[in-house]
Design a protein around this motif. Structure first.
Motif, PDB file in Angstrom:
ATOM      1  N   GLN A 253      57.440  37.878  46.122  1.00  0.00           N
ATOM      2  CA  GLN A 253      57.743  37.052  44.951  1.00  0.00           C
ATOM      3  C   GLN A 253      56.603  37.123  43.942  1.00  0.00           C
ATOM      4  OE1 GLN A 253      60.660  35.618  44.412  1.00  0.00           O
ATOM      5  NE2 GLN A 253      59.928  34.998  42.365  1.00  0.00           N
TER       6      GLN A 253
ATOM      7  N   PHE B 158      59.569  43.820  47.681  1.00  0.00           N
ATOM      8  CA  PHE B 158      58.557  43.218  46.822  1.00  0.00           C
ATOM      9  C   PHE B 158      58.419  41.751  47.174  1.00  0.00           C
ATOM     10  CE2 PHE B 158      60.158  46.732  44.189  1.00  0.00           C
ATOM     11  CZ  PHE B 158      58.969  47.376  43.877  1.00  0.00           C
TER      12      PHE B 158
ATOM     13  N   VAL C 201      56.982  40.358  41.954  1.00  0.00           N
ATOM     14  CA  VAL C 201      58.086  40.246  40.990  1.00  0.00           C
ATOM     15  C   VAL C 201      57.653  39.395  39.807  1.00  0.00           C
ATOM     16  CG1 VAL C 201      60.416  39.307  40.659  1.00  0.00           C
ATOM     17  CG2 VAL C 201      59.881  40.612  42.724  1.00  0.00           C
ATOM     18  N   ASP C 202      56.973  38.291  40.089  1.00  0.00           N
ATOM     19  CA  ASP C 202      56.501  37.422  39.005  1.00  0.00           C
ATOM     20  C   ASP C 202      55.484  38.144  38.120  1.00  0.00           C
ATOM     21  OD1 ASP C 202      58.131  35.394  39.860  1.00  0.00           O
ATOM     22  OD2 ASP C 202      56.567  34.334  40.990  1.00  0.00           O
TER      23      ASP C 202
END
Length: 141
Positions: free
Chosen positions: A8, A6, A11-12
């Motif tokens: 960043q 994934f 994920v955020d």
């Protein structure tokens, strides 16, 4: 297991979605409930209001003390727990009537305190001559 990688940003985004979901499902209902319960929270008193309340309590205690003293019941002050002077007056009258009843019940009640005449005394002793003498003495007086 699959090896997914994934970025960043992904994920955020997932974190933001879960945070939003948690806010909507858990946090917001709790905040709403807390806000509705805050109306029942007692008002915080200022120092002046606290001082006034203390003075009122002291004044009430003095008033109760004076009422009890005027009725002669100051020794029983610990037994009178009241919210108002009217309650105190009712309890005082009931207590005084109870004390009056106790005084009557505990007062001296003579028993076997009869006036004994000479005839009764001789009769108790079994002295028949004395009994006859006491009867005859009344005739010749």
């Amino acid at each position: 297991m699959s090896d997914q990688v994934f970025t960043q940003e992904q994920v955020d985004d997932l974190l933001q979605q879960e945070r939003t979901k948690w806010n909507d499902e858990v946090l917001n209902p709790l905040v709403t409930e807390r806000d509705s319960l805050l109306q029942f929270k007692p008002k915080d008193l200022t120092d002046e209001e606290k001082a006034i309340q203390i003075k009122q309590q002291e004044l009430f205690k003095k008033e109760v003390s004076l009422e009890l003293k005027s009725a002669g019941l100051e020794k029983f002050a610990d037994f009178f727990v009241v919210e108002s002077v009217d309650d105190l007056k009712g309890k005082m009258s009931a207590f005084q009537s109870l004390l009056g009843e106790m005084k009557i019940d505990n007062s001296y009640k003579p028993n076997d305190h009869k006036h004994t005449d000479p005839y009764s005394k001789f009769e108790k002793d079994g002295n028949t001559v004395g009994m006859i003498g006491s009867k005859l003495s009344k005739i010749f007086k």
